[in-house]
Design an enzyme around this catalytic site. Structure first.
Site, PDB file in Angstrom:
ATOM      1  N   GLU A   1       0.766  -1.247   0.067  1.00  0.00           N
ATOM      2  CA  GLU A   1       0.035  -0.058   0.122  1.00  0.00           C
ATOM      3  C   GLU A   1       0.910   1.284   0.074  1.00  0.00           C
ATOM      4  O   GLU A   1       0.784   2.207  -0.684  1.00  0.00           O
ATOM      5  CB  GLU A   1      -0.762  -0.059   1.155  1.00  0.00           C
TER       6      GLU A   1
ATOM      7  N   PRO B   1       8.757  -8.808  -5.546  1.00  0.00           N
ATOM      8  CA  PRO B   1       8.403 -10.056  -5.788  1.00  0.00           C
ATOM      9  C   PRO B   1       7.029 -10.012  -6.212  1.00  0.00           C
ATOM     10  O   PRO B   1       6.353 -10.980  -6.908  1.00  0.00           O
ATOM     11  CB  PRO B   1       8.540 -10.841  -4.461  1.00  0.00           C
TER      12      PRO B   1
ATOM     13  N   PRO C   1     -27.846  29.131   7.405  1.00  0.00           N
ATOM     14  CA  PRO C   1     -28.685  29.176   8.385  1.00  0.00           C
ATOM     15  C   PRO C   1     -28.079  30.186   9.648  1.00  0.00           C
ATOM     16  O   PRO C   1     -28.674  30.559  10.641  1.00  0.00           O
ATOM     17  CB  PRO C   1     -29.390  28.075   8.840  1.00  0.00           C
TER      18      PRO C   1
ATOM     19  N   ASP D   1     -27.614  41.020   5.315  1.00  0.00           N
ATOM     20  CA  ASP D   1     -28.767  41.211   5.868  1.00  0.00           C
ATOM     21  C   ASP D   1     -28.812  41.097   7.451  1.00  0.00           C
ATOM     22  O   ASP D   1     -27.572  40.695   7.937  1.00  0.00           O
ATOM     23  CB  ASP D   1     -29.805  40.074   5.441  1.00  0.00           C
TER      24      ASP D   1
ATOM     25  N   LYS E   1     -33.454  43.741   7.076  1.00  0.00           N
ATOM     26  CA  LYS E   1     -34.840  43.926   7.256  1.00  0.00           C
ATOM     27  C   LYS E   1     -35.311  43.052   8.413  1.00  0.00           C
ATOM     28  O   LYS E   1     -35.314  41.840   8.114  1.00  0.00           O
ATOM     29  CB  LYS E   1     -35.276  43.597   5.814  1.00  0.00           C
TER      30      LYS E   1
ATOM     31  N   GLY F   1     -29.090  35.806   4.139  1.00  0.00           N
ATOM     32  CA  GLY F   1     -29.416  34.471   4.922  1.00  0.00           C
ATOM     33  C   GLY F   1     -29.721  33.068   4.325  1.00  0.00           C
ATOM     34  O   GLY F   1     -30.545  33.364   3.233  1.00  0.00           O
ATOM     35  N   GLY F   2     -29.444  31.912   4.720  1.00  0.00           N
ATOM     36  CA  GLY F   2     -30.111  30.787   4.033  1.00  0.00           C
ATOM     37  C   GLY F   2     -29.560  30.720   2.468  1.00  0.00           C
ATOM     38  O   GLY F   2     -28.486  31.048   2.282  1.00  0.00           O
ATOM     39  N   ASP F   3     -30.581  30.363   1.685  1.00  0.00           N
ATOM     40  CA  ASP F   3     -30.447  30.462   0.309  1.00  0.00           C
ATOM     41  C   ASP F   3     -31.021  31.602  -0.197  1.00  0.00           C
ATOM     42  O   ASP F   3     -32.345  32.066  -0.035  1.00  0.00           O
ATOM     43  CB  ASP F   3     -30.963  29.090  -0.393  1.00  0.00           C
TER      44      ASP F   3
ATOM     45  N   MET G   1     -40.919  32.276   8.682  1.00  0.00           N
ATOM     46  CA  MET G   1     -41.556  33.671   8.913  1.00  0.00           C
ATOM     47  C   MET G   1     -43.064  33.553   9.320  1.00  0.00           C
ATOM     48  O   MET G   1     -43.655  34.417   9.005  1.00  0.00           O
ATOM     49  CB  MET G   1     -41.493  34.733   7.820  1.00  0.00           C
TER      50      MET G   1
HETATM   51  C1  SAM Z   1     -36.657  36.252   4.982  1.00  0.00           C
HETATM   52  S1  SAM Z   1     -36.393  34.478   5.376  1.00  0.00           S
HETATM   53  C2  SAM Z   1     -35.104  34.206   4.467  1.00  0.00           C
HETATM   54  C3  SAM Z   1     -34.914  32.629   4.354  1.00  0.00           C
HETATM   55  C4  SAM Z   1     -33.506  32.340   3.582  1.00  0.00           C
HETATM   56  N1  SAM Z   1     -33.500  32.584   2.485  1.00  0.00           N
HETATM   57  C5  SAM Z   1     -33.232  30.836   3.731  1.00  0.00           C
HETATM   58  O1  SAM Z   1     -33.162  30.184   2.719  1.00  0.00           O
HETATM   59  O2  SAM Z   1     -33.171  30.321   4.704  1.00  0.00           O
HETATM   60  C6  SAM Z   1     -36.151  34.536   6.966  1.00  0.00           C
HETATM   61  C7  SAM Z   1     -36.725  33.437   7.676  1.00  0.00           C
HETATM   62  O3  SAM Z   1     -35.850  32.126   7.600  1.00  0.00           O
HETATM   63  C8  SAM Z   1     -35.989  31.580   8.869  1.00  0.00           C
HETATM   64  N2  SAM Z   1     -34.769  31.200   9.337  1.00  0.00           N
HETATM   65  C9  SAM Z   1     -33.604  31.855   8.841  1.00  0.00           C
HETATM   66  N3  SAM Z   1     -32.399  31.541   9.650  1.00  0.00           N
HETATM   67  C10 SAM Z   1     -33.155  30.893  10.636  1.00  0.00           C
HETATM   68  C11 SAM Z   1     -32.448  30.176  11.685  1.00  0.00           C
HETATM   69  N4  SAM Z   1     -31.182  30.212  12.035  1.00  0.00           N
HETATM   70  N5  SAM Z   1     -33.315  29.857  12.549  1.00  0.00           N
HETATM   71  C12 SAM Z   1     -34.630  29.344  12.307  1.00  0.00           C
HETATM   72  N6  SAM Z   1     -35.176  30.109  11.397  1.00  0.00           N
HETATM   73  C13 SAM Z   1     -34.313  30.613  10.573  1.00  0.00           C
HETATM   74  C14 SAM Z   1     -36.993  32.103   9.878  1.00  0.00           C
HETATM   75  O4  SAM Z   1     -38.310  31.712   9.499  1.00  0.00           O
HETATM   76  C15 SAM Z   1     -36.862  33.585   9.346  1.00  0.00           C
HETATM   77  O5  SAM Z   1     -38.064  34.554   9.518  1.00  0.00           O
END
Ligand code: SAM
Length: 465
Positions: free
Chosen positions: A22, A43, A226, A249, A271, A302-304, A384
């Site tokens: 190996e 070998p 998140p 944001d 916001k 935040g998030g996607d 939300m």
């Molecule tokens: C305006 S939306 C944006 C969502 C974002 N684009 C996403 O894909 O997660 C914001 C909402 O996402 C949810 N959220 C985002 N981050 C969170 C977290 N760490 N824990 C719980 N809820 C979350 C909540 O419901 C919050 O009010």
């Protein structure tokens, strides 16, 4: 410095590798990649080396090592794991004036092989001089994460323009400035983002008018996940470390902003419900205005960006302004928070589908096909939805959903102060009020919600029970 780093051209040159196991296979992989004319003396060969030989990557001499084997070799490697043989190979190579490396025997090595990050033709070698190989591997992992997958291709792409740049720009300083702009600006951004056509067009423009080439900025609409910074994508991480300006944001915490380049400008445009520090139109205009100044703008969300984030509207606006733009996905709150709370969003025993809805549609209230959602056998995730929790539960129950359907709320999901509470659909509004749940929070409705681990029992790494 005990070892001088060198990059050796081994293409077509004879290299001897003694050993068939190996450890030898690991060396052979690397030597074949470097184009060496590899001869393996052993070998017997174990499976991996045997496959490599069968595939034509190396020649095998099936017998024990002999002194004459080292003749004409550019390098010799010994990886037999047998101290006496390794020592004999090392002494023979040295006597013949050939540099030798013995695996796991630094005392017998003329040279050592670094840990390698390979973005051919860009190659990074990391060595601790044998003092701490595990540290070298950790450094390699960090550098792997930093360097974009297409970095090597970017180097080859730049090479296409080298002759033209040399003939257009006489001074070394001018050429250096050109390349700095090339690698730090939208040309490299577009190329690394996979848009080779735009990159080539911009590079040609810049080569043909190097002095007055207009600086075109870029916008990257980036999902930050998140909240836990470890959940940033590698691409988000890299863009943050190169941005000139980050427009972010409310949900972007300080731990994530720590990854922003130190001298980059940060602009908060958060916001929250009823409290918009900037209107969406203003945010759209800001992105375009800053990009027109030639800046690399990261719009960090935040998030996607494309899940309840108005990322689609922002994209339309930037595209309409003719600014190069890319959307970088992030882990959306539903998947991030569900994982952190131990809730599988689909499960063969509970839910065959999952639907994300917003507690606040365009007209303010929740807007959904309640009859379809009330049917059960699926998971509903409400973004939300805190202030409209009662209304949502009422609609679902009115459309036939069982009031005792499990529900869970995850607040500050993935963050150190994550809170998870469980209840039922009928008690959803009370669940919010009684537990003092505040935004950001996500509501999960469906039988999977009963699987949620409570706050105190939601460790990152679950112990087997
Ligand atoms: C305006 S939306 C944006 C969502 C974002 N684009 C996403 O894909 O997660 C914001 C909402 O996402 C949810 N959220 C985002 N981050 C969170 C977290 N760490 N824990 C719980 N809820 C979350 C909540 O419901 C919050 O009010």
């Amino acid at each position: 410095m005990n070892y001088l780093p060198l990059f050796m051209d081994l293409r077509g040159r004879p290299v001897l590798l003694v050993g068939g196991g190996e450890m030898a296979a690991a060396k052979a992989r690397m030597l074949v990649k470097a184009g060496a004319d590899l001869v393996v003396v052993a070998p017997r060969l174990e499976r991996e080396l045997d496959e490599l030989v069968q595939a034509g990557g190396a020649r095998h001499i099936a017998r024990p090592f002999r002194q004459a084997d080292v003749a004409d070799s550019a390098l010799v490697y010994s990886a037999t794991g047998d101290a006496a043989i390794d020592e004999h190979v090392a002494a023979t190579a040295r006597a013949a004036g050939v540099a030798v490396n013995v695996v796991d025997r630094q005392d017998l090595c003329d040279f050592i092989t670094p840990a390698i990050v390979d973005r051919d033709p860009v190659v990074v070698g990391i060595s601790t001089g044998g003092a701490a190989p595990v540290l070298a591997r950790r450094l390699r992992a960090s550098i792997e994460a930093l360097l974009p997958a297409r970095l090597g291709k970017l180097a080859l792409f730049a090479n296409d323009f080298r002759a033209a740049v040399k003939s257009k720009l006489e001074s070394g300083a001018g050429r250096r400035r050109f390349w700095e702009r090339f690698f730090d600006g939208p040309i490299a951004d577009a190329f690394l983002g996979g848009d080779e056509r735009t990159a080539r067009r911009a590079a040609l423009e810049a080569v043909n008018r190097p002095a007055e080439a207009p600086e075109v900025g870029t916008v990257h609409i980036v999902g930050a996940g998140p909240g836990d910074p470890d959940l940033l994508t590698m691409r988000a991480f890299r863009l943050l470390s190169h941005a000139d300006l980050v427009i972010h944001d409310r949900l972007i915490g300080p731990d994530i902003l720590d990854y922003v380049r130190r001298d980059a400008e940060r602009l908060y445009v958060g916001k929250s419900r009823g409290n918009h520090s900037r209107t969406q139109d203003e945010i759209n205009d800001l992105m375009v205005a800053y990009a027109r100044q030639g800046r690399r703008v990261v719009r960090l969300k935040g998030g996607d960006p494309f899940v309840f984030g108005r990322g689609g509207e922002e994209l339309d606006h930037v595209v309409a302004a003719g600014i190069p733009v890319e959307v970088v996905p992030g882990i959306t709150a539903a998947t991030g928070c569900a994982a952190a709370a131990g809730i599988p969003l689909t499960h063969r025993d509970h839910a065959g589908a999952v639907t994300f809805i917003s507690g606040h549609g365009k007209d303010g209230g929740p807007d959904a096909d309640w009859a379809a959602l009330a049917k059960g056998g699926q998971t509903i995730v409400v973004y939300m939805g805190l202030s409209t929790a009662g209304e949502i539960a009422g609609q679902l129950i009115a459309h036939g959903m069982n009031p005792s359907t499990p529900a869970a709320i995850i607040a500050n999901g993935t963050l150190p102060d994550q809170k998870v509470v469980r209840g039922t659909l009928a008690g959803l509004e009370t669940l919010v009020a009684d537990n003092g749940i505040e935004s950001p929070a996500l509501i999960v409705i469906g039988s999977v919600a009963a699987l949620a681990a409570g706050s105190a029992e939601a460790p990152r790494l679950r112990a087997a029970s």
